[in-house]
Write a protein that holds these residues in place. Structure first.
Motif, PDB file in Angstrom:
ATOM      1  N   VAL A   1       0.111   2.441  -1.164  1.00  0.00           N
ATOM      2  CA  VAL A   1       1.203   2.195  -2.258  1.00  0.00           C
ATOM      3  C   VAL A   1       1.228   0.607  -2.502  1.00  0.00           C
ATOM      4  CG1 VAL A   1       2.379   4.317  -1.390  1.00  0.00           C
ATOM      5  CG2 VAL A   1       2.925   1.962  -0.558  1.00  0.00           C
ATOM      6  N   GLY A   2       1.627   0.341  -3.839  1.00  0.00           N
ATOM      7  CA  GLY A   2       1.786  -0.966  -4.139  1.00  0.00           C
ATOM      8  C   GLY A   2       2.486  -1.216  -5.524  1.00  0.00           C
ATOM      9  N   THR A   3       2.200  -2.369  -6.200  1.00  0.00           N
ATOM     10  CA  THR A   3       2.695  -2.929  -7.230  1.00  0.00           C
ATOM     11  C   THR A   3       1.579  -3.434  -7.975  1.00  0.00           C
ATOM     12  OG1 THR A   3       4.940  -2.938  -6.639  1.00  0.00           O
ATOM     13  CG2 THR A   3       4.489  -4.118  -8.601  1.00  0.00           C
ATOM     14  N   VAL A   4       1.390  -3.544  -9.447  1.00  0.00           N
ATOM     15  CA  VAL A   4       0.382  -4.459  -9.969  1.00  0.00           C
ATOM     16  C   VAL A   4       1.301  -5.311 -11.183  1.00  0.00           C
ATOM     17  CG1 VAL A   4      -1.522  -4.147 -11.690  1.00  0.00           C
ATOM     18  CG2 VAL A   4      -1.145  -2.480 -10.004  1.00  0.00           C
TER      19      VAL A   4
ATOM     20  N   LEU B   1      -0.051  -2.655  -0.807  1.00  0.00           N
ATOM     21  CA  LEU B   1      -1.175  -3.542  -1.274  1.00  0.00           C
ATOM     22  C   LEU B   1      -0.949  -3.745  -2.635  1.00  0.00           C
ATOM     23  CD1 LEU B   1      -3.888  -4.446  -0.529  1.00  0.00           C
ATOM     24  CD2 LEU B   1      -4.953  -2.279  -1.767  1.00  0.00           C
ATOM     25  N   ASP B   2      -0.451  -5.243  -3.069  1.00  0.00           N
ATOM     26  CA  ASP B   2      -0.094  -5.405  -4.499  1.00  0.00           C
ATOM     27  C   ASP B   2      -1.329  -6.333  -5.006  1.00  0.00           C
ATOM     28  OD1 ASP B   2       3.339  -6.265  -3.125  1.00  0.00           O
ATOM     29  OD2 ASP B   2       2.339  -4.371  -3.803  1.00  0.00           O
ATOM     30  N   PHE B   3      -1.314  -6.286  -6.275  1.00  0.00           N
ATOM     31  CA  PHE B   3      -2.148  -6.886  -7.126  1.00  0.00           C
ATOM     32  C   PHE B   3      -1.255  -7.805  -8.118  1.00  0.00           C
ATOM     33  CE2 PHE B   3      -4.307  -3.122  -5.354  1.00  0.00           C
ATOM     34  CZ  PHE B   3      -5.725  -3.761  -5.119  1.00  0.00           C
ATOM     35  N   ALA B   4      -2.145  -9.060  -8.336  1.00  0.00           N
ATOM     36  CA  ALA B   4      -1.608  -9.921  -9.443  1.00  0.00           C
ATOM     37  C   ALA B   4      -2.820 -10.102 -10.371  1.00  0.00           C
ATOM     38  CB  ALA B   4      -1.000 -11.113  -9.155  1.00  0.00           C
ATOM     39  N   LEU B   5      -2.995  -9.501 -11.422  1.00  0.00           N
ATOM     40  CA  LEU B   5      -4.050  -9.489 -12.324  1.00  0.00           C
ATOM     41  C   LEU B   5      -4.017 -10.627 -13.202  1.00  0.00           C
ATOM     42  CD1 LEU B   5      -4.474  -5.755 -13.620  1.00  0.00           C
ATOM     43  CD2 LEU B   5      -5.411  -6.968 -11.588  1.00  0.00           C
ATOM     44  N   THR B   6      -5.151 -11.295 -13.792  1.00  0.00           N
ATOM     45  CA  THR B   6      -5.218 -12.578 -14.456  1.00  0.00           C
ATOM     46  C   THR B   6      -5.753 -11.959 -15.768  1.00  0.00           C
ATOM     47  OG1 THR B   6      -7.406 -12.976 -13.608  1.00  0.00           O
ATOM     48  CG2 THR B   6      -5.412 -14.133 -12.926  1.00  0.00           C
ATOM     49  N   LEU B   7      -5.546 -12.504 -16.806  1.00  0.00           N
ATOM     50  CA  LEU B   7      -6.157 -12.299 -18.225  1.00  0.00           C
ATOM     51  C   LEU B   7      -7.543 -12.337 -18.165  1.00  0.00           C
ATOM     52  CD1 LEU B   7      -3.680 -14.332 -20.790  1.00  0.00           C
ATOM     53  CD2 LEU B   7      -3.809 -11.852 -20.290  1.00  0.00           C
TER      54      LEU B   7
ATOM     55  N   GLN C   1      -9.673  -6.063 -10.731  1.00  0.00           N
ATOM     56  CA  GLN C   1      -9.663  -6.912  -9.337  1.00  0.00           C
ATOM     57  C   GLN C   1      -9.869  -5.698  -8.309  1.00  0.00           C
ATOM     58  OE1 GLN C   1      -5.665  -8.599  -7.348  1.00  0.00           O
ATOM     59  NE2 GLN C   1      -6.386  -9.864  -8.664  1.00  0.00           N
ATOM     60  N   THR C   2     -10.367  -6.309  -7.189  1.00  0.00           N
ATOM     61  CA  THR C   2     -11.014  -5.295  -6.088  1.00  0.00           C
ATOM     62  C   THR C   2     -10.403  -5.952  -4.872  1.00  0.00           C
ATOM     63  OG1 THR C   2     -12.797  -4.567  -7.249  1.00  0.00           O
ATOM     64  CG2 THR C   2     -12.858  -4.107  -5.253  1.00  0.00           C
TER      65      THR C   2
END
Length: 121
Positions: free
Chosen positions: A28-31, A102-108, A87-88
């Motif tokens: 589970v997580g947040t993007v 497991l959280d992800f912070a994506l970049t442009l 992102q991996t």
């Protein structure tokens, strides 16, 4: 006699189903983006390192995702969203009955740019 055999068979199958559920967990997580804003509709892919089995989920309107029950083991988790770099996370370990966060912070993505517009008065 037939009813007794049928009952035994049903109990065995129920036990088998329960055993299958006991060796699973959830991811589970947040993007979000780099500013912390949530990204709804991102595709999240879970690949079991040992078997190669793939499962997918999408983030909801709050940017959160939840996998289906997954077999325990190591996973590669990939997040994709339009306009952002993929992102991996490698070797994400999932244990029995665990809901691993497991959280992800994506970049442009390259070639994408943020445009700020201001009005003159």
């Amino acid at each position: 006699m037939k009813a007794h055999v049928l009952l035994s068979l049903l109990m065995a199958l129920a036990g088998f189903g329960l055993a299958q559920q006991l060796d699973t967990g959830l991811l589970v997580g947040t993007v979000t983006d780099a500013s912390g804003a949530v990204i709804p509709g991102a595709k999240v892919t879970f690949r079991h390192a040992g078997t190669g089995t793939v499962s997918e989920a999408s983030t909801n309107e709050l940017g959160t995702f939840r996998s289906n029950p997954l077999r325990i083991g190591a996973y590669t988790v990939t997040v994709e969203a339009a306009g952002f770099q993929t992102q991996t996370a490698e070797a994400v370990r999932l244990e029995v009955n665990q809901a691993a966060g497991l959280d992800f912070a994506l970049t442009l993505a390259s070639g994408s740019a943020a445009v700020e517009v201001s009005a003159r008065t």
